[in-house]
Structures are given as structure tokens and as C-alpha cells.
Motif scaffolding. Structure first.
Motif, PDB file in Angstrom:
ATOM      1  N   LEU A 141      13.111   1.672  -2.353  1.00  0.00           N
ATOM      2  CA  LEU A 141      13.193   2.411  -1.097  1.00  0.00           C
ATOM      3  C   LEU A 141      11.896   3.181  -0.854  1.00  0.00           C
ATOM      4  O   LEU A 141      11.466   3.972  -1.691  1.00  0.00           O
ATOM      5  CB  LEU A 141      14.370   3.391  -1.133  1.00  0.00           C
ATOM      6  CG  LEU A 141      14.575   4.233   0.130  1.00  0.00           C
ATOM      7  CD1 LEU A 141      14.917   3.341   1.322  1.00  0.00           C
ATOM      8  CD2 LEU A 141      15.671   5.277  -0.090  1.00  0.00           C
ATOM      9  N   LEU A 142      11.281   2.932   0.301  1.00  0.00           N
ATOM     10  CA  LEU A 142      10.052   3.617   0.686  1.00  0.00           C
ATOM     11  C   LEU A 142      10.228   4.278   2.047  1.00  0.00           C
ATOM     12  O   LEU A 142      11.061   3.862   2.851  1.00  0.00           O
ATOM     13  CB  LEU A 142       8.876   2.641   0.752  1.00  0.00           C
ATOM     14  CG  LEU A 142       8.528   1.885  -0.530  1.00  0.00           C
ATOM     15  CD1 LEU A 142       7.374   0.932  -0.270  1.00  0.00           C
ATOM     16  CD2 LEU A 142       8.177   2.849  -1.653  1.00  0.00           C
ATOM     17  N   CYS A 143       9.420   5.303   2.290  1.00  0.00           N
ATOM     18  CA  CYS A 143       9.441   6.016   3.569  1.00  0.00           C
ATOM     19  C   CYS A 143       8.075   5.890   4.237  1.00  0.00           C
ATOM     20  O   CYS A 143       7.046   5.969   3.568  1.00  0.00           O
ATOM     21  CB  CYS A 143       9.761   7.498   3.358  1.00  0.00           C
ATOM     22  SG  CYS A 143      11.343   7.819   2.566  1.00  0.00           S
ATOM     23  N   LYS A 144       8.078   5.724   5.548  1.00  0.00           N
ATOM     24  CA  LYS A 144       6.837   5.661   6.313  1.00  0.00           C
ATOM     25  C   LYS A 144       6.577   7.035   6.912  1.00  0.00           C
ATOM     26  O   LYS A 144       7.393   7.558   7.674  1.00  0.00           O
ATOM     27  CB  LYS A 144       6.943   4.613   7.415  1.00  0.00           C
ATOM     28  CG  LYS A 144       5.624   4.313   8.106  1.00  0.00           C
ATOM     29  CD  LYS A 144       5.775   3.160   9.082  1.00  0.00           C
ATOM     30  CE  LYS A 144       4.447   2.768   9.691  1.00  0.00           C
ATOM     31  NZ  LYS A 144       4.592   1.633  10.642  1.00  0.00           N
ATOM     32  N   ARG A 145       5.439   7.620   6.577  1.00  0.00           N
ATOM     33  CA  ARG A 145       5.166   8.993   6.982  1.00  0.00           C
ATOM     34  C   ARG A 145       4.953   9.105   8.488  1.00  0.00           C
ATOM     35  O   ARG A 145       4.243   8.298   9.090  1.00  0.00           O
ATOM     36  CB  ARG A 145       3.942   9.541   6.240  1.00  0.00           C
ATOM     37  CG  ARG A 145       4.236   9.823   4.777  1.00  0.00           C
ATOM     38  CD  ARG A 145       3.057  10.482   4.106  1.00  0.00           C
ATOM     39  NE  ARG A 145       2.726  11.784   4.667  1.00  0.00           N
ATOM     40  CZ  ARG A 145       3.350  12.915   4.356  1.00  0.00           C
ATOM     41  NH1 ARG A 145       4.355  12.905   3.515  1.00  0.00           N
ATOM     42  NH2 ARG A 145       2.966  14.053   4.881  1.00  0.00           N
ATOM     43  N   SER A 146       5.557  10.157   9.072  1.00  0.00           N
ATOM     44  CA  SER A 146       5.406  10.399  10.508  1.00  0.00           C
ATOM     45  C   SER A 146       4.496  11.589  10.782  1.00  0.00           C
ATOM     46  O   SER A 146       4.282  11.956  11.934  1.00  0.00           O
ATOM     47  CB  SER A 146       6.778  10.656  11.143  1.00  0.00           C
ATOM     48  OG  SER A 146       7.377  11.821  10.602  1.00  0.00           O
ATOM     49  N   PRO A 178      12.838  14.203   8.886  1.00  0.00           N
ATOM     50  CA  PRO A 178      11.861  14.758   9.832  1.00  0.00           C
ATOM     51  C   PRO A 178      10.417  14.335   9.568  1.00  0.00           C
ATOM     52  O   PRO A 178       9.613  14.271  10.494  1.00  0.00           O
ATOM     53  CB  PRO A 178      12.030  16.272   9.657  1.00  0.00           C
ATOM     54  CG  PRO A 178      13.398  16.447   9.102  1.00  0.00           C
ATOM     55  CD  PRO A 178      13.645  15.255   8.245  1.00  0.00           C
ATOM     56  N   GLU A 179      10.083  14.043   8.308  1.00  0.00           N
ATOM     57  CA  GLU A 179       8.711  13.679   7.967  1.00  0.00           C
ATOM     58  C   GLU A 179       8.507  12.171   7.877  1.00  0.00           C
ATOM     59  O   GLU A 179       7.427  11.717   7.509  1.00  0.00           O
ATOM     60  CB  GLU A 179       8.313  14.332   6.639  1.00  0.00           C
ATOM     61  CG  GLU A 179       8.333  15.854   6.678  1.00  0.00           C
ATOM     62  CD  GLU A 179       7.905  16.477   5.367  1.00  0.00           C
ATOM     63  OE1 GLU A 179       7.552  15.713   4.441  1.00  0.00           O
ATOM     64  OE2 GLU A 179       7.912  17.711   5.264  1.00  0.00           O
ATOM     65  N   SER A 180       9.539  11.403   8.198  1.00  0.00           N
ATOM     66  CA  SER A 180       9.461   9.942   8.089  1.00  0.00           C
ATOM     67  C   SER A 180       9.777   9.294   9.427  1.00  0.00           C
ATOM     68  O   SER A 180      10.646   9.763  10.164  1.00  0.00           O
ATOM     69  CB  SER A 180      10.440   9.425   7.027  1.00  0.00           C
ATOM     70  OG  SER A 180      10.232  10.064   5.787  1.00  0.00           O
ATOM     71  N   THR A 213       5.401   5.511   1.566  1.00  0.00           N
ATOM     72  CA  THR A 213       5.339   6.380   0.394  1.00  0.00           C
ATOM     73  C   THR A 213       6.642   6.364  -0.386  1.00  0.00           C
ATOM     74  O   THR A 213       7.699   5.974   0.123  1.00  0.00           O
ATOM     75  CB  THR A 213       5.076   7.850   0.797  1.00  0.00           C
ATOM     76  OG1 THR A 213       6.306   8.446   1.199  1.00  0.00           O
ATOM     77  CG2 THR A 213       4.079   7.950   1.922  1.00  0.00           C
ATOM     78  N   LEU A 214       6.561   6.830  -1.619  1.00  0.00           N
ATOM     79  CA  LEU A 214       7.763   7.219  -2.339  1.00  0.00           C
ATOM     80  C   LEU A 214       8.186   8.580  -1.798  1.00  0.00           C
ATOM     81  O   LEU A 214       7.329   9.408  -1.486  1.00  0.00           O
ATOM     82  CB  LEU A 214       7.478   7.350  -3.838  1.00  0.00           C
ATOM     83  CG  LEU A 214       7.008   6.111  -4.598  1.00  0.00           C
ATOM     84  CD1 LEU A 214       6.714   6.479  -6.042  1.00  0.00           C
ATOM     85  CD2 LEU A 214       8.040   5.009  -4.529  1.00  0.00           C
ATOM     86  N   HIS A 235       0.856  -1.182   0.000  1.00  0.00           N
ATOM     87  CA  HIS A 235       0.000   0.000   0.000  1.00  0.00           C
ATOM     88  C   HIS A 235       0.888   1.227   0.000  1.00  0.00           C
ATOM     89  O   HIS A 235       1.635   1.462   0.930  1.00  0.00           O
ATOM     90  CB  HIS A 235      -0.884   0.002   1.243  1.00  0.00           C
ATOM     91  CG  HIS A 235      -1.929   1.067   1.218  1.00  0.00           C
ATOM     92  ND1 HIS A 235      -3.139   0.899   0.600  1.00  0.00           N
ATOM     93  CD2 HIS A 235      -1.944   2.322   1.712  1.00  0.00           C
ATOM     94  CE1 HIS A 235      -3.862   1.992   0.740  1.00  0.00           C
ATOM     95  NE2 HIS A 235      -3.157   2.869   1.405  1.00  0.00           N
ATOM     96  N   LEU A 236       0.828   1.994  -1.074  1.00  0.00           N
ATOM     97  CA  LEU A 236       1.682   3.163  -1.235  1.00  0.00           C
ATOM     98  C   LEU A 236       0.860   4.431  -1.258  1.00  0.00           C
ATOM     99  O   LEU A 236      -0.307   4.419  -1.606  1.00  0.00           O
ATOM    100  CB  LEU A 236       2.449   3.093  -2.564  1.00  0.00           C
ATOM    101  CG  LEU A 236       3.466   1.983  -2.741  1.00  0.00           C
ATOM    102  CD1 LEU A 236       4.107   2.141  -4.103  1.00  0.00           C
ATOM    103  CD2 LEU A 236       4.515   2.059  -1.663  1.00  0.00           C
ATOM    104  N   GLN A 237       1.499   5.536  -0.918  1.00  0.00           N
ATOM    105  CA  GLN A 237       0.928   6.841  -1.182  1.00  0.00           C
ATOM    106  C   GLN A 237       2.049   7.746  -1.643  1.00  0.00           C
ATOM    107  O   GLN A 237       3.084   7.830  -1.000  1.00  0.00           O
ATOM    108  CB  GLN A 237       0.281   7.440   0.059  1.00  0.00           C
ATOM    109  CG  GLN A 237      -1.035   6.771   0.392  1.00  0.00           C
ATOM    110  CD  GLN A 237      -2.011   7.749   0.984  1.00  0.00           C
ATOM    111  OE1 GLN A 237      -1.636   8.842   1.339  1.00  0.00           O
ATOM    112  NE2 GLN A 237      -3.244   7.363   1.070  1.00  0.00           N
TER     113      GLN A 237
END
Length: 211
Positions: free
Chosen positions: A125-130, A201-203, A139-140, A7-9
């Protein structure tokens, strides 16, 4: 770790299920590989993400529908501060905010969002939003393009900010328009310069996922 489907955003705004396998089809019909000639195509292994992921073809309408996008009700002129009236300027077809003092027209244009699809050792490579929107979703790395930078520069900057990763952009990968929220996305295929990344900072997390 393998996620099929995952599941991506993109930038935490566009929710879509992507399956990293041949003939993957996105329900967003406007999301399609960019038909640009890729000078690097011969350098990409046949099993790369760029070659394996498939999206639904783009179908342009000969008679575009009226935009359902959100348009701000501009009450005051951004140049002189005068009040505005909403009218259709001569030669145009849309309502615009027109200053009643200086006569200037306030145009509202889509925001450009840029990001990277980063492949490393057949992983993405994906980032998990914080933060919101879409807190907790993978997300990408992507974000709004800033004044004074190119799309490639913006994508590299956003990747550095969200994943603390330095990347080399290989080629354009996909373009996506979302008229409903007034945004246009430009995603680039990229690779890590060094095997180093960490949450910005956002991940809350960054991770390579098997494709």
C-alpha cells in the motif's frame, strides 16, 4: 497494477528507486533490514515483501565523519529568553548554543520519522502525496513521531492519517539515518486489519501495488 521499479519517497523526503524483486539493492548503504529476532518470521509466507526485498549491508565506520547536518543558529534561550553564545561546553566536542543568562545549553537532536510497509495479498500500500514536499510522488505512509507515543503507535497513527487504514504492526522492518537533514527513520512491517483504505488530507490517492 505492477510497478517495477517504483519511485518511492519515505515521508516525501528520501528519494530512492526500489525494485520489488529478489536481491534488490538500495544505494543508501545505511538502509538495511533490522537484525532483530522476529517472533513472527515463521508466520510470514516465503514470498512476502519482507523476505524478498534485500538492501545493501550496513557498514559502520570506526572513525565517524563530522556531521554535515543542518544546525540552526539559536540566538535566544528557549527557557529564559536570554541571548546565547556559541561555544564548546566542557567535556564536549561540538559547538552549542549556551544561554548567557541562565547558562542552559540548547541541544539539537535528530527528528524521528516512523511509518509502515503494509503488505496485503502480495501487494504494497502506497500513498500519493498531495502536498509539499514531494507533491505527486508515491510514498510509504510515514511522519514525525509525536511526544507521548511509541514508535509503533506513531506508525499506526500516520498510516491512519495518510491512508485512512487500520493496520496491525508485525515487526520492525528497516531503520534509516539521514544525518544531512537530521532525521532517523523507523519502518515497520504491517498488515491491514480490514480491506479498507482511502486518501487522507495529505494524500491524493492510495493504491495497492503488486510486488
Amino acid at each position: 497494477m505492477t510497478v517495477k521499479p517504483i519511485h518511492l519517497q519515505i515521508c516525501g523526503l528520501v528519494s530512492q528507486r526500489w525494485s520489488w524483486k529478489p536481491r534488490t539493492v538500495s544505494s543508501l548503504s545505511s538502509f538495511s533490514p533490522i537484525p532483530y529476532p522476529n517472533p513472527y518470521s515463521k508466520l510470514l509466507p516465503t514470498n512476502t515483501v519482507a523476505r524478498r526485498v534485500r538492501f545493501a549491508p550496513f557498514h559502520a565506520s570506526s572513525s565517524p565523519l563530522p556531521s554535515a547536518g543542518i544546525v540552526r543558529n539559536i540566538k535566544f534561550c528557549q527557557w529564559c529568553g536570554g541571548s546565547t553564545k556559541h561555544d564548546i561546553p566542557e567535556g564536549e566536542e561540538r559547538l552549542r548554543a549556551i544561554c548567557t543568562v541562565c547558562g542552559k545549553i540548547a541541544y539539537q537532536n535528530p527528528k524521528m520519522v516512523v511509518g509502515c510497509l503494509i503488505e496485503h495479498d502480495n501487494k504494497v500500500l502506497l500513498c500519493k502525496r498531495s502536498i509539499q514536499p514531494s507533491h505527486g510522488l508515491w510514498t510509504l505512509p510515514a511522519g514525525y513521531l509525536e511526544i507521548g507515543e511509541s514508535a509503533v503507535e506513531g506508525a499506526i497513527r500516520e498510516t491512519r492519517e495518510e491512508a485512512n487504514a487500520d493496520v496491525e504492526v508485525i515487526s520492525p522492518f528497516a531503520q534509516l539515518d539521514i544525518p544531512l537533514i537530521g532525521q532517523s527513520y523507523m519502518i515497520f512491517l504491517a498488515k491491514l486489519k480490514k480491506h479498507h483504505f482511502s486518501p487522507g488530507p495529505e494524500s491524493s490517492a492510495c493504491q495497492l501495488f503488486s510486488t
